[in-house]
Design a protein around this motif. Structure first.
Motif, PDB file in Angstrom:
ATOM      1  N   ASP A 118       0.795  -1.223   0.000  1.00  0.00           N
ATOM      2  CA  ASP A 118       0.000   0.000   0.000  1.00  0.00           C
ATOM      3  C   ASP A 118       0.830   1.276   0.000  1.00  0.00           C
ATOM      4  OD1 ASP A 118       0.978   0.094   2.589  1.00  0.00           O
ATOM      5  OD2 ASP A 118      -0.972  -0.201   3.557  1.00  0.00           O
ATOM      6  N   GLY A 171      -2.789   2.247  -6.374  1.00  0.00           N
ATOM      7  CA  GLY A 171      -3.937   2.203  -5.487  1.00  0.00           C
ATOM      8  C   GLY A 171      -4.689   3.520  -5.393  1.00  0.00           C
ATOM      9  N   PRO A 172      -4.013   4.646  -5.133  1.00  0.00           N
ATOM     10  CA  PRO A 172      -4.733   5.930  -5.069  1.00  0.00           C
ATOM     11  C   PRO A 172      -5.422   6.295  -6.380  1.00  0.00           C
ATOM     12  CG  PRO A 172      -2.585   6.101  -4.013  1.00  0.00           C
ATOM     13  CD  PRO A 172      -2.610   4.775  -4.712  1.00  0.00           C
ATOM     14  N   ALA A 174      -6.671   4.187  -8.583  1.00  0.00           N
ATOM     15  CA  ALA A 174      -7.868   3.358  -8.711  1.00  0.00           C
ATOM     16  C   ALA A 174      -8.979   3.833  -7.784  1.00  0.00           C
ATOM     17  CB  ALA A 174      -7.514   1.901  -8.410  1.00  0.00           C
ATOM     18  N   GLU A 175      -8.619   4.232  -6.580  1.00  0.00           N
ATOM     19  CA  GLU A 175      -9.621   4.704  -5.618  1.00  0.00           C
ATOM     20  C   GLU A 175     -10.327   5.955  -6.126  1.00  0.00           C
ATOM     21  OE1 GLU A 175      -9.868   6.384  -1.008  1.00  0.00           O
ATOM     22  OE2 GLU A 175      -7.964   5.641  -1.812  1.00  0.00           O
ATOM     23  N   HIS A 176      -9.577   6.893  -6.662  1.00  0.00           N
ATOM     24  CA  HIS A 176     -10.172   8.169  -7.076  1.00  0.00           C
ATOM     25  C   HIS A 176     -10.719   8.126  -8.496  1.00  0.00           C
ATOM     26  CE1 HIS A 176      -9.211  10.452  -3.480  1.00  0.00           C
ATOM     27  NE2 HIS A 176      -8.084   9.774  -3.427  1.00  0.00           N
ATOM     28  N   LYS A 178     -12.930   6.159  -9.463  1.00  0.00           N
ATOM     29  CA  LYS A 178     -14.371   5.958  -9.292  1.00  0.00           C
ATOM     30  C   LYS A 178     -15.088   7.268  -9.003  1.00  0.00           C
ATOM     31  CE  LYS A 178     -13.308   2.963  -6.133  1.00  0.00           C
ATOM     32  NZ  LYS A 178     -13.331   1.956  -5.034  1.00  0.00           N
ATOM     33  N   ASP A 210      -4.787  -2.634  -7.933  1.00  0.00           N
ATOM     34  CA  ASP A 210      -6.196  -2.258  -8.094  1.00  0.00           C
ATOM     35  C   ASP A 210      -6.541  -1.784  -9.502  1.00  0.00           C
ATOM     36  OD1 ASP A 210      -6.749  -2.981  -5.496  1.00  0.00           O
ATOM     37  OD2 ASP A 210      -6.551  -0.956  -4.700  1.00  0.00           O
ATOM     38  N   ASN A 215     -10.679   0.879 -15.118  1.00  0.00           N
ATOM     39  CA  ASN A 215      -9.724   1.994 -15.024  1.00  0.00           C
ATOM     40  C   ASN A 215      -8.429   1.798 -15.808  1.00  0.00           C
ATOM     41  OD1 ASN A 215      -7.910   0.416 -13.372  1.00  0.00           O
ATOM     42  ND2 ASN A 215      -9.097   0.968 -11.546  1.00  0.00           N
TER      43      ASN A 215
END
Length: 256
Positions: A118, A171-172, A174-176, A178, A210, A215
C-alpha cells in the motif's frame, strides 16, 4: 516484453493460490492456471511469496519458474519484501529469487504481516541499504524494479541506486478513478508527470495495484508504460467471465 504502443500484461497468481490454500490438496492447481493465462495471451506471470505463505508457497515459485522456462517469450516476475527472512519452510525471499533467477524481481516495502502492498519505498531512508542488493540481483541476471509512489524525487533516487525499472503504486489512482472530479485530474497528472520523468532519466516504467477493466484503459494514457501486473481484479472478473475471457479482456486493453 513490450512492443510498440503496447503494454505487457503480467497476471498475478496470488489469489488462485489463496483459493487453493483454503482446502487441503492442490485444487485449483496454480501452475495449471498459470499456463491457462499464458495460452490466453498473458505476457508474463507474477507471484508475491510471503513468509506466512497465505497464498503463494515456495514450491509454487519453483514450479512456475519451470513452466515459464518452457515459454521463451513469457516473463516471470517475483515481487516481495527483500528483507523477508527464512521462516519454517519459507527459505527467505532473496533465496527464492536467487534460486530461480526470474526475468524480473520487484522489491516491495512490505512488512511480513501486511495485508497488501500500500505504499512505495522512501529511498531517502531505504536507498543505501537497497543499493548493494539491487546490484547483487542484477549480477544474477535479474532485472530489478522498485515499488514506488509517483514522486519525481524518489524516482530519481531509484535511478541513482541502480534500479532498472519502477512499478508505480496505482492504489490511489484506482480509488479516485471511481470519483473522478478535479482531484482525480490532478492525481492522474502526477502519475503522468512521474512517467515522463522516468522516461527522461532512462528508467523503465511498470504499474500495478487495483487496476481493473474499468480503469486500465485510462491509465494507459501514461506514456511509456511497459508492464502492468494484475491479479485481484482479474481473478474476480474470471469468476463471472471465465479465466480465458478475463485474460483476453485485459490483454485487449493492454494492446489498444
Amino acid at each position: 516484453m513490450k512492443t510498440a504502443n503496447k503494454t505487457a500484461l503480467s497476471v498475478n497468481l496470488n489469489k488462485i493460490a489463496l483459493i487453493r490454500n483454503s482446502r487441503a490438496g492442490n485444487y485449483p492447481n496454480v501452475v495449471t492456471h498459470g499456463e491457462i493465462c499464458i495460452k490466453a495471451g498473458a505476457d508474463g506471470l507474477t507471484v508475491h511469496p510471503r513468509p506466512d505463505q497465505r497464498h503463494i508457497r515456495p514450491h509454487d515459485v519453483y514450479e512456475l519458474s519451470e513452466l515459464v522456462n518452457g515459454y521463451p517469450d513469457i516473463e516471470f516476475n517475483i515481487e516481495g519484501n527483500p528483507y523477508a527472512d527464512s521462516v519454517g519452510d519459507f527459505p527467505g525471499f532473496i533465496k527464492l529469487v536467487k534460486d530461480v533467477r526470474p526475468h524480473q524481481c520487484t522489491l516491495v516495502p512490505d512488512s511480513n504481516d501486511q495485508l497488501t502492498s500500500d505504499h512505495g519505498f522512501d529511498l531517502k531512508i531505504a536507498g543505501e541499504k537497497l543499493r548493494p542488493l539491487i546490484h547483487e540481483l542484477q549480477d544474477f541476471g535479474v532485472r530489478v524494479s522498485l515499488f514506488m509512489d509517483p514522486d519525481i524525487e524518489q524516482i530519481s533516487l531509484a535511478k541513482a541506486i541502480g534500479a532498472d525499472r519502477i512499478e508505480l503504486y496505482t492504489g490511489p489512482y484506482a480509488e479516485h478513478f471511481k470519483l473522478q472530479g478535479e482531484y482525480f485530474n490532478q492525481l492522474f497528472e502526477t502519475y503522468r508527470t512521474a512517467a515522463i520523468h522516468a522516461q527522461s532519466i532512462g528508467i523503465g516504467l511498470n504499474a500495478g495495484h487495483d487496476l481493473n477493466l474499468d480503469n486500465l484503459r485510462y491509465f494507459r494514457k501514461v506514456p511509456e508504460l511497459l508492464e502492468v501486473s494484475i491479479g485481484h481484479a482479474l481473478t474476480v472478473d474470471a469468476i463471472a467471465m471465465g479465466l480465458v475471457p478475463a485474460v483476453q479482456a485485459y490483454k485487449q486493453l493492454c494492446s489498444e
